[in-house]
Design a protein around this motif. Structure first.
Motif, PDB file in Angstrom:
ATOM      1  N   CYS A  86       0.840  -1.145   0.060  1.00 16.69           N
ATOM      2  CA  CYS A  86       0.291   0.096  -0.064  1.00 16.69           C
ATOM      3  C   CYS A  86       0.890   1.152   0.074  1.00 16.69           C
ATOM      4  CB  CYS A  86      -0.774  -0.018   1.205  1.00 16.69           C
ATOM      5  SG  CYS A  86      -1.921   1.528   1.310  1.00 16.69           S
ATOM      6  N   CYS A 112      -0.348   3.476   3.711  1.00 20.37           N
ATOM      7  CA  CYS A 112       0.059   3.206   4.968  1.00 20.37           C
ATOM      8  C   CYS A 112       1.239   2.033   5.078  1.00 20.37           C
ATOM      9  CB  CYS A 112      -1.392   2.614   5.808  1.00 20.37           C
ATOM     10  SG  CYS A 112      -1.863   1.001   5.107  1.00 20.37           S
ATOM     11  N   CYS A 149      -6.196  -1.808  -0.310  1.00 26.23           N
ATOM     12  CA  CYS A 149      -5.786  -2.004   0.809  1.00 26.23           C
ATOM     13  C   CYS A 149      -6.722  -2.282   2.015  1.00 26.23           C
ATOM     14  CB  CYS A 149      -4.913  -0.548   1.253  1.00 26.23           C
ATOM     15  SG  CYS A 149      -4.121  -0.754   3.026  1.00 26.23           S
ATOM     16  N   ALA A 205      -6.607  -1.749   5.070  1.00 24.49           N
ATOM     17  CA  ALA A 205      -6.561  -0.879   6.111  1.00 24.49           C
ATOM     18  C   ALA A 205      -6.943   0.757   5.650  1.00 24.49           C
ATOM     19  CB  ALA A 205      -5.118  -0.821   6.493  1.00 24.49           C
TER      20      ALA A 205
HETATM   21 ZN   LIG Z   1      -3.116   0.946   3.428  1.00 24.21          ZN
END
Ligand SMILES: [Zn+2]
Length: 111
Positions: free
Chosen positions: A72, A75, A88, A90
């Motif tokens: 990613c 992040c 991603c 997250a």
């Molecule tokens: Zn991410």
């Protein structure tokens, strides 16, 4: 069929290398196939079985599936991915993919 073309190329490589090694028989062909290579493993097996001849008439096909990794850019999370446009988990950004597109003869076993 796409897979038949791949198998023809793989067998050509295998036969050429076996001939160069003065082999009388190809026992095994090990193929690295990336998850994102766009290849149907079952179709590969079927085509390989149908296309074997001469030195490779009894050859076994071993397929090693190579995973693709996503990174990613937002992040820094990494994950194993199974599609080229993986997102991603997250933060929802589209991940940069490395690996998983290979399609190559990893090794041969001959007599
Ligand atoms: Zn991410």
């Amino acid at each position: 069929m796409h897979e038949m073309t791949i198998v023809a190329n793989v067998l050509e490589i295998a036969h050429r290398q076996a001939a160069a090694a003065h082999a009388v028989r190809i026992n095994r062909v090990v193929l690295d196939v990336g998850r994102l290579a766009g290849v149907e493993v079952e179709a590969l097996r079927f085509c390989f079985g149908a296309a074997r001849s001469g030195l490779s008439a009894q050859a076994e096909l071993v397929i090693r599936e190579v995973p693709a990794r996503g990174l990613c850019p937002g992040c820094g999370a990494t994950a194993e991915v199974s599609e080229p446009a993986a997102v991603c988990e997250a933060c929802g950004r589209v991940m940069a993919i490395s690996g998983g597109r290979e399609l190559s003869v990893a090794s041969l076993n001959v007599d």
